[in-house]
Design a protein around this motif. Structure first.
Motif, PDB file in Angstrom:
ATOM      1  N   PRO A 124       0.792  -1.235   0.000  1.00  0.00           N
ATOM      2  CA  PRO A 124       0.000   0.000   0.000  1.00  0.00           C
ATOM      3  C   PRO A 124       0.822   1.282   0.000  1.00  0.00           C
ATOM      4  CG  PRO A 124      -0.888  -1.579   1.583  1.00  0.00           C
ATOM      5  CD  PRO A 124       0.409  -2.143   1.104  1.00  0.00           C
ATOM      6  N   LEU A 125       1.991   1.286   0.622  1.00  0.00           N
ATOM      7  CA  LEU A 125       2.770   2.517   0.772  1.00  0.00           C
ATOM      8  C   LEU A 125       4.042   2.508  -0.070  1.00  0.00           C
ATOM      9  CD1 LEU A 125       2.386   3.052   4.633  1.00  0.00           C
ATOM     10  CD2 LEU A 125       1.056   4.071   2.780  1.00  0.00           C
ATOM     11  N   ALA A 126       4.005   1.807  -1.195  1.00  0.00           N
ATOM     12  CA  ALA A 126       5.185   1.721  -2.052  1.00  0.00           C
ATOM     13  C   ALA A 126       4.747   1.551  -3.506  1.00  0.00           C
ATOM     14  CB  ALA A 126       6.068   0.538  -1.619  1.00  0.00           C
ATOM     15  N   PRO A 127       5.616   1.897  -4.451  1.00  0.00           N
ATOM     16  CA  PRO A 127       5.262   1.675  -5.859  1.00  0.00           C
ATOM     17  C   PRO A 127       5.123   0.178  -6.146  1.00  0.00           C
ATOM     18  CG  PRO A 127       7.563   2.328  -5.650  1.00  0.00           C
ATOM     19  CD  PRO A 127       6.940   2.525  -4.312  1.00  0.00           C
ATOM     20  N   SER A 128       4.091  -0.184  -6.891  1.00  0.00           N
ATOM     21  CA  SER A 128       3.891  -1.590  -7.234  1.00  0.00           C
ATOM     22  C   SER A 128       4.878  -2.021  -8.310  1.00  0.00           C
ATOM     23  CB  SER A 128       2.465  -1.813  -7.744  1.00  0.00           C
ATOM     24  OG  SER A 128       2.287  -1.175  -9.002  1.00  0.00           O
ATOM     25  N   ALA A 129       5.052  -3.325  -8.437  1.00  0.00           N
ATOM     26  CA  ALA A 129       5.899  -3.847  -9.512  1.00  0.00           C
ATOM     27  C   ALA A 129       5.359  -3.421 -10.869  1.00  0.00           C
ATOM     28  CB  ALA A 129       5.982  -5.370  -9.422  1.00  0.00           C
ATOM     29  N   ASP A 130       4.030  -3.331 -11.005  1.00  0.00           N
ATOM     30  CA  ASP A 130       3.432  -2.880 -12.264  1.00  0.00           C
ATOM     31  C   ASP A 130       3.789  -1.430 -12.549  1.00  0.00           C
ATOM     32  OD1 ASP A 130       1.117  -5.041 -13.202  1.00  0.00           O
ATOM     33  OD2 ASP A 130       1.562  -5.090 -11.070  1.00  0.00           O
ATOM     34  N   PHE A 131       3.764  -0.592 -11.523  1.00  0.00           N
ATOM     35  CA  PHE A 131       4.144   0.811 -11.680  1.00  0.00           C
ATOM     36  C   PHE A 131       5.599   0.927 -12.141  1.00  0.00           C
ATOM     37  CE2 PHE A 131       6.142   4.622 -10.043  1.00  0.00           C
ATOM     38  CZ  PHE A 131       5.266   5.647 -10.404  1.00  0.00           C
ATOM     39  N   ILE A 132       6.485   0.157 -11.506  1.00  0.00           N
ATOM     40  CA  ILE A 132       7.897   0.197 -11.881  1.00  0.00           C
ATOM     41  C   ILE A 132       8.075  -0.215 -13.341  1.00  0.00           C
ATOM     42  CG2 ILE A 132      10.183  -0.799 -11.470  1.00  0.00           C
ATOM     43  CD1 ILE A 132       9.374   1.072  -9.262  1.00  0.00           C
ATOM     44  N   ALA A 133       7.436  -1.325 -13.728  1.00  0.00           N
ATOM     45  CA  ALA A 133       7.638  -1.875 -15.069  1.00  0.00           C
ATOM     46  C   ALA A 133       7.007  -1.021 -16.157  1.00  0.00           C
ATOM     47  CB  ALA A 133       7.085  -3.305 -15.130  1.00  0.00           C
ATOM     48  N   ASP A 134       5.835  -0.435 -15.881  1.00  0.00           N
ATOM     49  CA  ASP A 134       5.051   0.189 -16.944  1.00  0.00           C
ATOM     50  C   ASP A 134       5.040   1.709 -16.925  1.00  0.00           C
ATOM     51  OD1 ASP A 134       4.366  -2.349 -17.864  1.00  0.00           O
ATOM     52  OD2 ASP A 134       2.602  -2.461 -16.577  1.00  0.00           O
ATOM     53  N   SER A 135       5.507   2.322 -15.830  1.00  0.00           N
ATOM     54  CA  SER A 135       5.545   3.787 -15.767  1.00  0.00           C
ATOM     55  C   SER A 135       6.955   4.308 -15.474  1.00  0.00           C
ATOM     56  CB  SER A 135       4.565   4.296 -14.696  1.00  0.00           C
ATOM     57  OG  SER A 135       4.476   5.697 -14.720  1.00  0.00           O
ATOM     58  N   TYR A 136       7.557   3.837 -14.395  1.00  0.00           N
ATOM     59  CA  TYR A 136       8.867   4.338 -13.974  1.00  0.00           C
ATOM     60  C   TYR A 136       9.971   3.990 -14.963  1.00  0.00           C
ATOM     61  CZ  TYR A 136      12.975   4.863 -10.877  1.00  0.00           C
ATOM     62  OH  TYR A 136      14.187   5.208 -10.322  1.00  0.00           O
ATOM     63  N   LEU A 137      10.111   2.707 -15.306  1.00  0.00           N
ATOM     64  CA  LEU A 137      11.190   2.313 -16.217  1.00  0.00           C
ATOM     65  C   LEU A 137      11.011   2.899 -17.621  1.00  0.00           C
ATOM     66  CD1 LEU A 137      12.019  -1.381 -15.205  1.00  0.00           C
ATOM     67  CD2 LEU A 137      13.137   0.748 -14.499  1.00  0.00           C
ATOM     68  N   PRO A 138       9.790   2.958 -18.189  1.00  0.00           N
ATOM     69  CA  PRO A 138       9.636   3.629 -19.482  1.00  0.00           C
ATOM     70  C   PRO A 138      10.016   5.119 -19.436  1.00  0.00           C
ATOM     71  CG  PRO A 138       7.803   2.163 -19.129  1.00  0.00           C
ATOM     72  CD  PRO A 138       8.571   2.199 -17.832  1.00  0.00           C
ATOM     73  N   ALA A 139       9.717   5.797 -18.327  1.00  0.00           N
ATOM     74  CA  ALA A 139      10.134   7.191 -18.190  1.00  0.00           C
ATOM     75  C   ALA A 139      11.656   7.292 -18.179  1.00  0.00           C
ATOM     76  CB  ALA A 139       9.544   7.803 -16.920  1.00  0.00           C
ATOM     77  N   LEU A 140      12.311   6.372 -17.454  1.00  0.00           N
ATOM     78  CA  LEU A 140      13.777   6.356 -17.443  1.00  0.00           C
ATOM     79  C   LEU A 140      14.342   6.024 -18.818  1.00  0.00           C
ATOM     80  CD1 LEU A 140      14.600   4.525 -14.074  1.00  0.00           C
ATOM     81  CD2 LEU A 140      14.701   6.981 -14.565  1.00  0.00           C
ATOM     82  N   ALA A 141      13.645   5.165 -19.553  1.00  0.00           N
ATOM     83  CA  ALA A 141      14.115   4.789 -20.894  1.00  0.00           C
ATOM     84  C   ALA A 141      14.201   6.012 -21.800  1.00  0.00           C
ATOM     85  CB  ALA A 141      13.198   3.731 -21.492  1.00  0.00           C
ATOM     86  N   ARG A 142      13.259   6.938 -21.654  1.00  0.00           N
ATOM     87  CA  ARG A 142      13.314   8.172 -22.444  1.00  0.00           C
ATOM     88  C   ARG A 142      14.576   8.973 -22.129  1.00  0.00           C
ATOM     89  NH1 ARG A 142       7.841  11.515 -21.993  1.00  0.00           N
ATOM     90  NH2 ARG A 142       9.206  12.972 -23.133  1.00  0.00           N
ATOM     91  N   MET A 143      15.146   8.748 -20.945  1.00  0.00           N
ATOM     92  CA  MET A 143      16.348   9.467 -20.538  1.00  0.00           C
ATOM     93  C   MET A 143      17.615   8.679 -20.846  1.00  0.00           C
ATOM     94  SD  MET A 143      14.845  10.879 -16.894  1.00  0.00           S
ATOM     95  CE  MET A 143      16.015  12.211 -16.710  1.00  0.00           C
TER      96      MET A 143
END
Length: 339
Positions: A124-143
């Motif tokens: 509940p108080l942390a980013p989910s594995a889905d968030f990491i895979a589908d939002s966080y890492l794609p944002a980093l990929a742009r960088m």
């Protein structure tokens, strides 16, 4: 070695994790006192200690005070080493928060790394594995960051037992990016994870999301997790725009109906859709460090959270950058960083 003093009473575990990450990336050591002083149970808990131990191994660091319950810590980093690592929280503590602590250091290493993390994957108080895979890492990929995540076993609170496999390639230099616009809406997709609980709970949550957001309520979007290491229920909504993806989650809890879980989650998603800012609240905080390492960048977000503000000020102590946020013409805020 340059050393920095940090007042741990000004934040929670995120302040410690950010300090560890910055220390690994800059080679600047730190001491921190009054760790999590304002929390009900102050000091290092198991998941915080796992992050410290992970940073110590990855960064060949020396530490003093790394033990459960400690309210002070000294951390002196060495050279970061690429390699194969395995870290376990030993509980349902978040594996994704441990990952975010060491990931920037690993992409700055001189070779590829593989990391296995064990613990909670949907907390509940942390980013989910889905968030990491589908939002966080794609944002980093742009960088320019090349990293991938595979979810091998789900882990829910309080049983834990989740397993993540992460691969990270070296990144010579990050590219400055602009996350000011998200583009046209492409799709809204929902799924519900169920572990050790009746599947109809997930179907009820999905129906609320269908009624309010128009997602597909087909039963195939309710995923029953096996083996069930313990009870767990998470509803996830992926909002895909042409230029950006956000992942929202709602967690089932004792005494809260499936309809309430679905309605709360739908409300979060609708608030994001009603605005025009690109980056959601949680990702906004997590983009600060890679933007600072790139030396430039900007994004729009609906609000300046306390986490974002405190994280920005900590980053400015370690790196020669300045953050600025100003009201945006379309509502919300525009956050930028410059040297």
């Amino acid at each position: 070695m340059d050393m920095m003093d940090i007042d741990g009473s000004q934040g929670g575990g995120q302040l410690l994790r950010s300090a560890l990450t910055l220390s690994l990336c800059t080679g600047i050591g730190f001491t921190i006192g009054d760790i999590r002083a304002r929390r009900r149970r102050p000091g290092l808990m198991r998941q915080h200690l796992t992050a410290v131990n992970a940073a110590t191994r990855v960064g060949n660091a020396s530490t003093h005070g790394a033990q459960i319950g400690a309210t002070a810590l000294r951390f002196e980093p060495g050279p970061v080493s690429a390699g194969t690592y395995q870290f376990a929280t030993g509980s349902a503590g978040s594996a994704t928060l441990v990952l975010q602590t060491i990931l920037p250091a690993l992409w700055q290493a001189d070779g590829p790394s593989r990391v296995q993390l064990e613990g909670g994957t949907h907390n509940p108080l942390a980013p989910s594995a889905d968030f990491i895979a589908d939002s966080y890492l794609p944002a980093l990929a742009r960088m320019g960051v090349q990293a991938s995540l595979q979810l091998q076993q789900h882990g829910f609170h309080p049983a834990g037992g989740g397993v993540l496999q992460v691969e990270v390639a070296p990144c010579a230099a990050l590219q400055a990016c602009d996350f000011s616009t998200r583009g046209a809406l492409a799709s809204i997709e929902a799924k519900v994870l169920m572990s050790g609980l009746p599947a109809n709970i997930g179907q009820r949550e999905l129906q609320v999301l269908a009624d309010t957001l128009g997602v597909d309520p087909h039963p195939r979007h309710v995923q029953v997790v096996r083996p069930a290491l313990g009870p767990g229920n998470v509803a996830l909504v992926h909002v895909r725009h042409v230029d950006h993806v956000e992942v929202f989650s709602g967690h089932g809890e004792r005494g809260v109906s499936a309809e309430q879980v679905g309605a709360r989650l739908a409300g979060q998603v609708q608030q994001y859709l009603d605005g025009r800012c690109c980056v959601g609240e949680y990702l906004s905080d997590q983009l600060l460090l890679p933007m600072a390492l790139a030396g430039a960048g900007t994004f729009t977000t609906a609000a300046i959270s306390e986490h974002l503000a405190s994280n920005a000020r900590l980053i400015e102590k370690f790196l020669p950058v300045e953050f600025d946020w100003q009201p945006h013409e379309d509502g919300g805020w525009q956050v930028s960083v410059s040297r």
